[in-house]
Design an enzyme around this catalytic site. Structure first.
Site, PDB file in Angstrom:
ATOM      1  N   SER A   1     -40.569 -12.990  -9.876  1.00  0.00           N
ATOM      2  CA  SER A   1     -39.447 -13.411 -10.368  1.00  0.00           C
ATOM      3  C   SER A   1     -39.014 -11.998 -10.711  1.00  0.00           C
ATOM      4  O   SER A   1     -39.686 -11.126 -11.116  1.00  0.00           O
ATOM      5  CB  SER A   1     -39.739 -14.274 -11.555  1.00  0.00           C
ATOM      6  OG  SER A   1     -38.722 -14.556 -12.556  1.00  0.00           O
TER       7      SER A   1
ATOM      8  N   TYR B   1     -44.711 -17.448 -18.695  1.00  0.00           N
ATOM      9  CA  TYR B   1     -44.153 -17.210 -17.440  1.00  0.00           C
ATOM     10  C   TYR B   1     -43.976 -15.499 -17.349  1.00  0.00           C
ATOM     11  O   TYR B   1     -44.219 -15.108 -16.283  1.00  0.00           O
ATOM     12  CB  TYR B   1     -42.768 -18.081 -17.357  1.00  0.00           C
ATOM     13  CG  TYR B   1     -42.163 -17.948 -16.024  1.00  0.00           C
ATOM     14  CD1 TYR B   1     -42.693 -18.469 -14.963  1.00  0.00           C
ATOM     15  CD2 TYR B   1     -41.143 -17.000 -15.675  1.00  0.00           C
ATOM     16  CE1 TYR B   1     -41.940 -18.490 -13.780  1.00  0.00           C
ATOM     17  CE2 TYR B   1     -40.324 -16.968 -14.564  1.00  0.00           C
ATOM     18  CZ  TYR B   1     -41.046 -17.674 -13.499  1.00  0.00           C
ATOM     19  OH  TYR B   1     -40.395 -17.660 -12.292  1.00  0.00           O
TER      20      TYR B   1
END
Length: 270
Positions: free
Chosen positions: A148, A161
């Site tokens: 990401s 995350y």
């Protein structure tokens, strides 16, 4: 797949989380390039079946398996099962992921562990299983870890995350160093805002969406990410390893002010 086998076409690819979004787009793209596809799903079996239908419509084989990366280490054995069913393994795309929008001080340990298992430990173990298959086969291979933009930049409310994706980025680099002698390349692909079910944008036409906070002015399409993954899985990327490829419409170039949440183009003017 290694430097001595640049002409070798990948035969089997396993893409985790390929029941929708980036995973499905990648499965279809690799099938278009001649690969048979192993498909995994967590909650959406119908989505996985639709991916399999698209793959078979392209004349390639498809195998479907359930994968819950919170059930480690056993869950990673799905890589072995799909490799056995399809007759080998040339490509692994670690695409499964999850996240949370919870302030740091409100996080409980169970949530942190769940995100780390799915986004970091799961890809670690799946990568081990895949690499062992590739080494036994003796023809190299490709591993792509989908991270990401938050591999590189933090996001408020996404502590586990960001920790997992940042860890997966460095894990990618270590894997690249250690597996290079076996002709296995390992790279990361770091998407920004992509129109997928995970971002609540199923079947969105990205060209009609306005995002002032992204330099290109719109979210990305899953097929745009799949195209970069497919390149890294192909013969033209035989000398590319240990890199992180941002697919974010330029968002990371904005530094700490980056964000798809910005509502104005004022940042474009000095």
């Amino acid at each position: 797949m290694n430097g001595q086998q640049q002409g070798h076409a990948a035969r089997v690819a396993v893409i985790t989380g390929s029941d929708s979004g980036i995973g499905r787009a990648t499965a279809v793209r690799l099938a278009e390039q001649g690969a048979d596809i192993g498909i995994t799903w967590h909650r959406d079996i119908e989505g996985a079946r639709r991916t399999a239908e698209e793959v078979r419509a392209l004349g390639r084989r498809a195998a479907v398996a359930h994968l819950d990366l919170t059930l480690l280490p056993d869950a990673a054995e799905v890589i072995d099962h799909l490799a056995e069913e399809l007759g080998g393994l040339d490509i692994l795309v670690n695409n499964s992921g999850t996240g949370t929008a919870t302030p740091f001080l409100d996080l409980d340990l169970a949530t942190v562990r769940q995100v780390l298992d799915v986004d970091l430990i799961g890809p670690f173990l799946c990568g081990q299983h895949a690499a062992r298959h590739m080494i036994r086969q003796g023809r190299g291979g490709r591993i792509v870890n989908v991270t990401s933009v938050h591999e590189h930049q933090p996001r408020v409310g996404a502590a586990p995350y960001c920790a997992a994706k940042g860890g997966l980025g460095l894990l990618t680099q270590v894997m690249a160093l250690e597996l290079a002698e076996h002709g296995i390349t390992v790279n990361a692909v770091a998407p920004g805002e992509i129109a997928t079910p995970m971002t609540g944008q199923t079947d969105t036409d990205v060209h009609t969406e306005r995002r002032p906070g992204i330099p290109v002015g719109r979210p990305g399409d899953a097929r745009e990410v799949a195209a970069v993954i497919a390149f890294l899985c192909g013969p033209d990327a035989s000398y590319v390893t240990g890199a992180s490829w941002s697919v974010d419409g330029g968002m990371l170039r904005m530094g700490p002010q980056a964000g798809s949440h910005l509502e104005s183009d004022a940042w474009r003017r000095p």
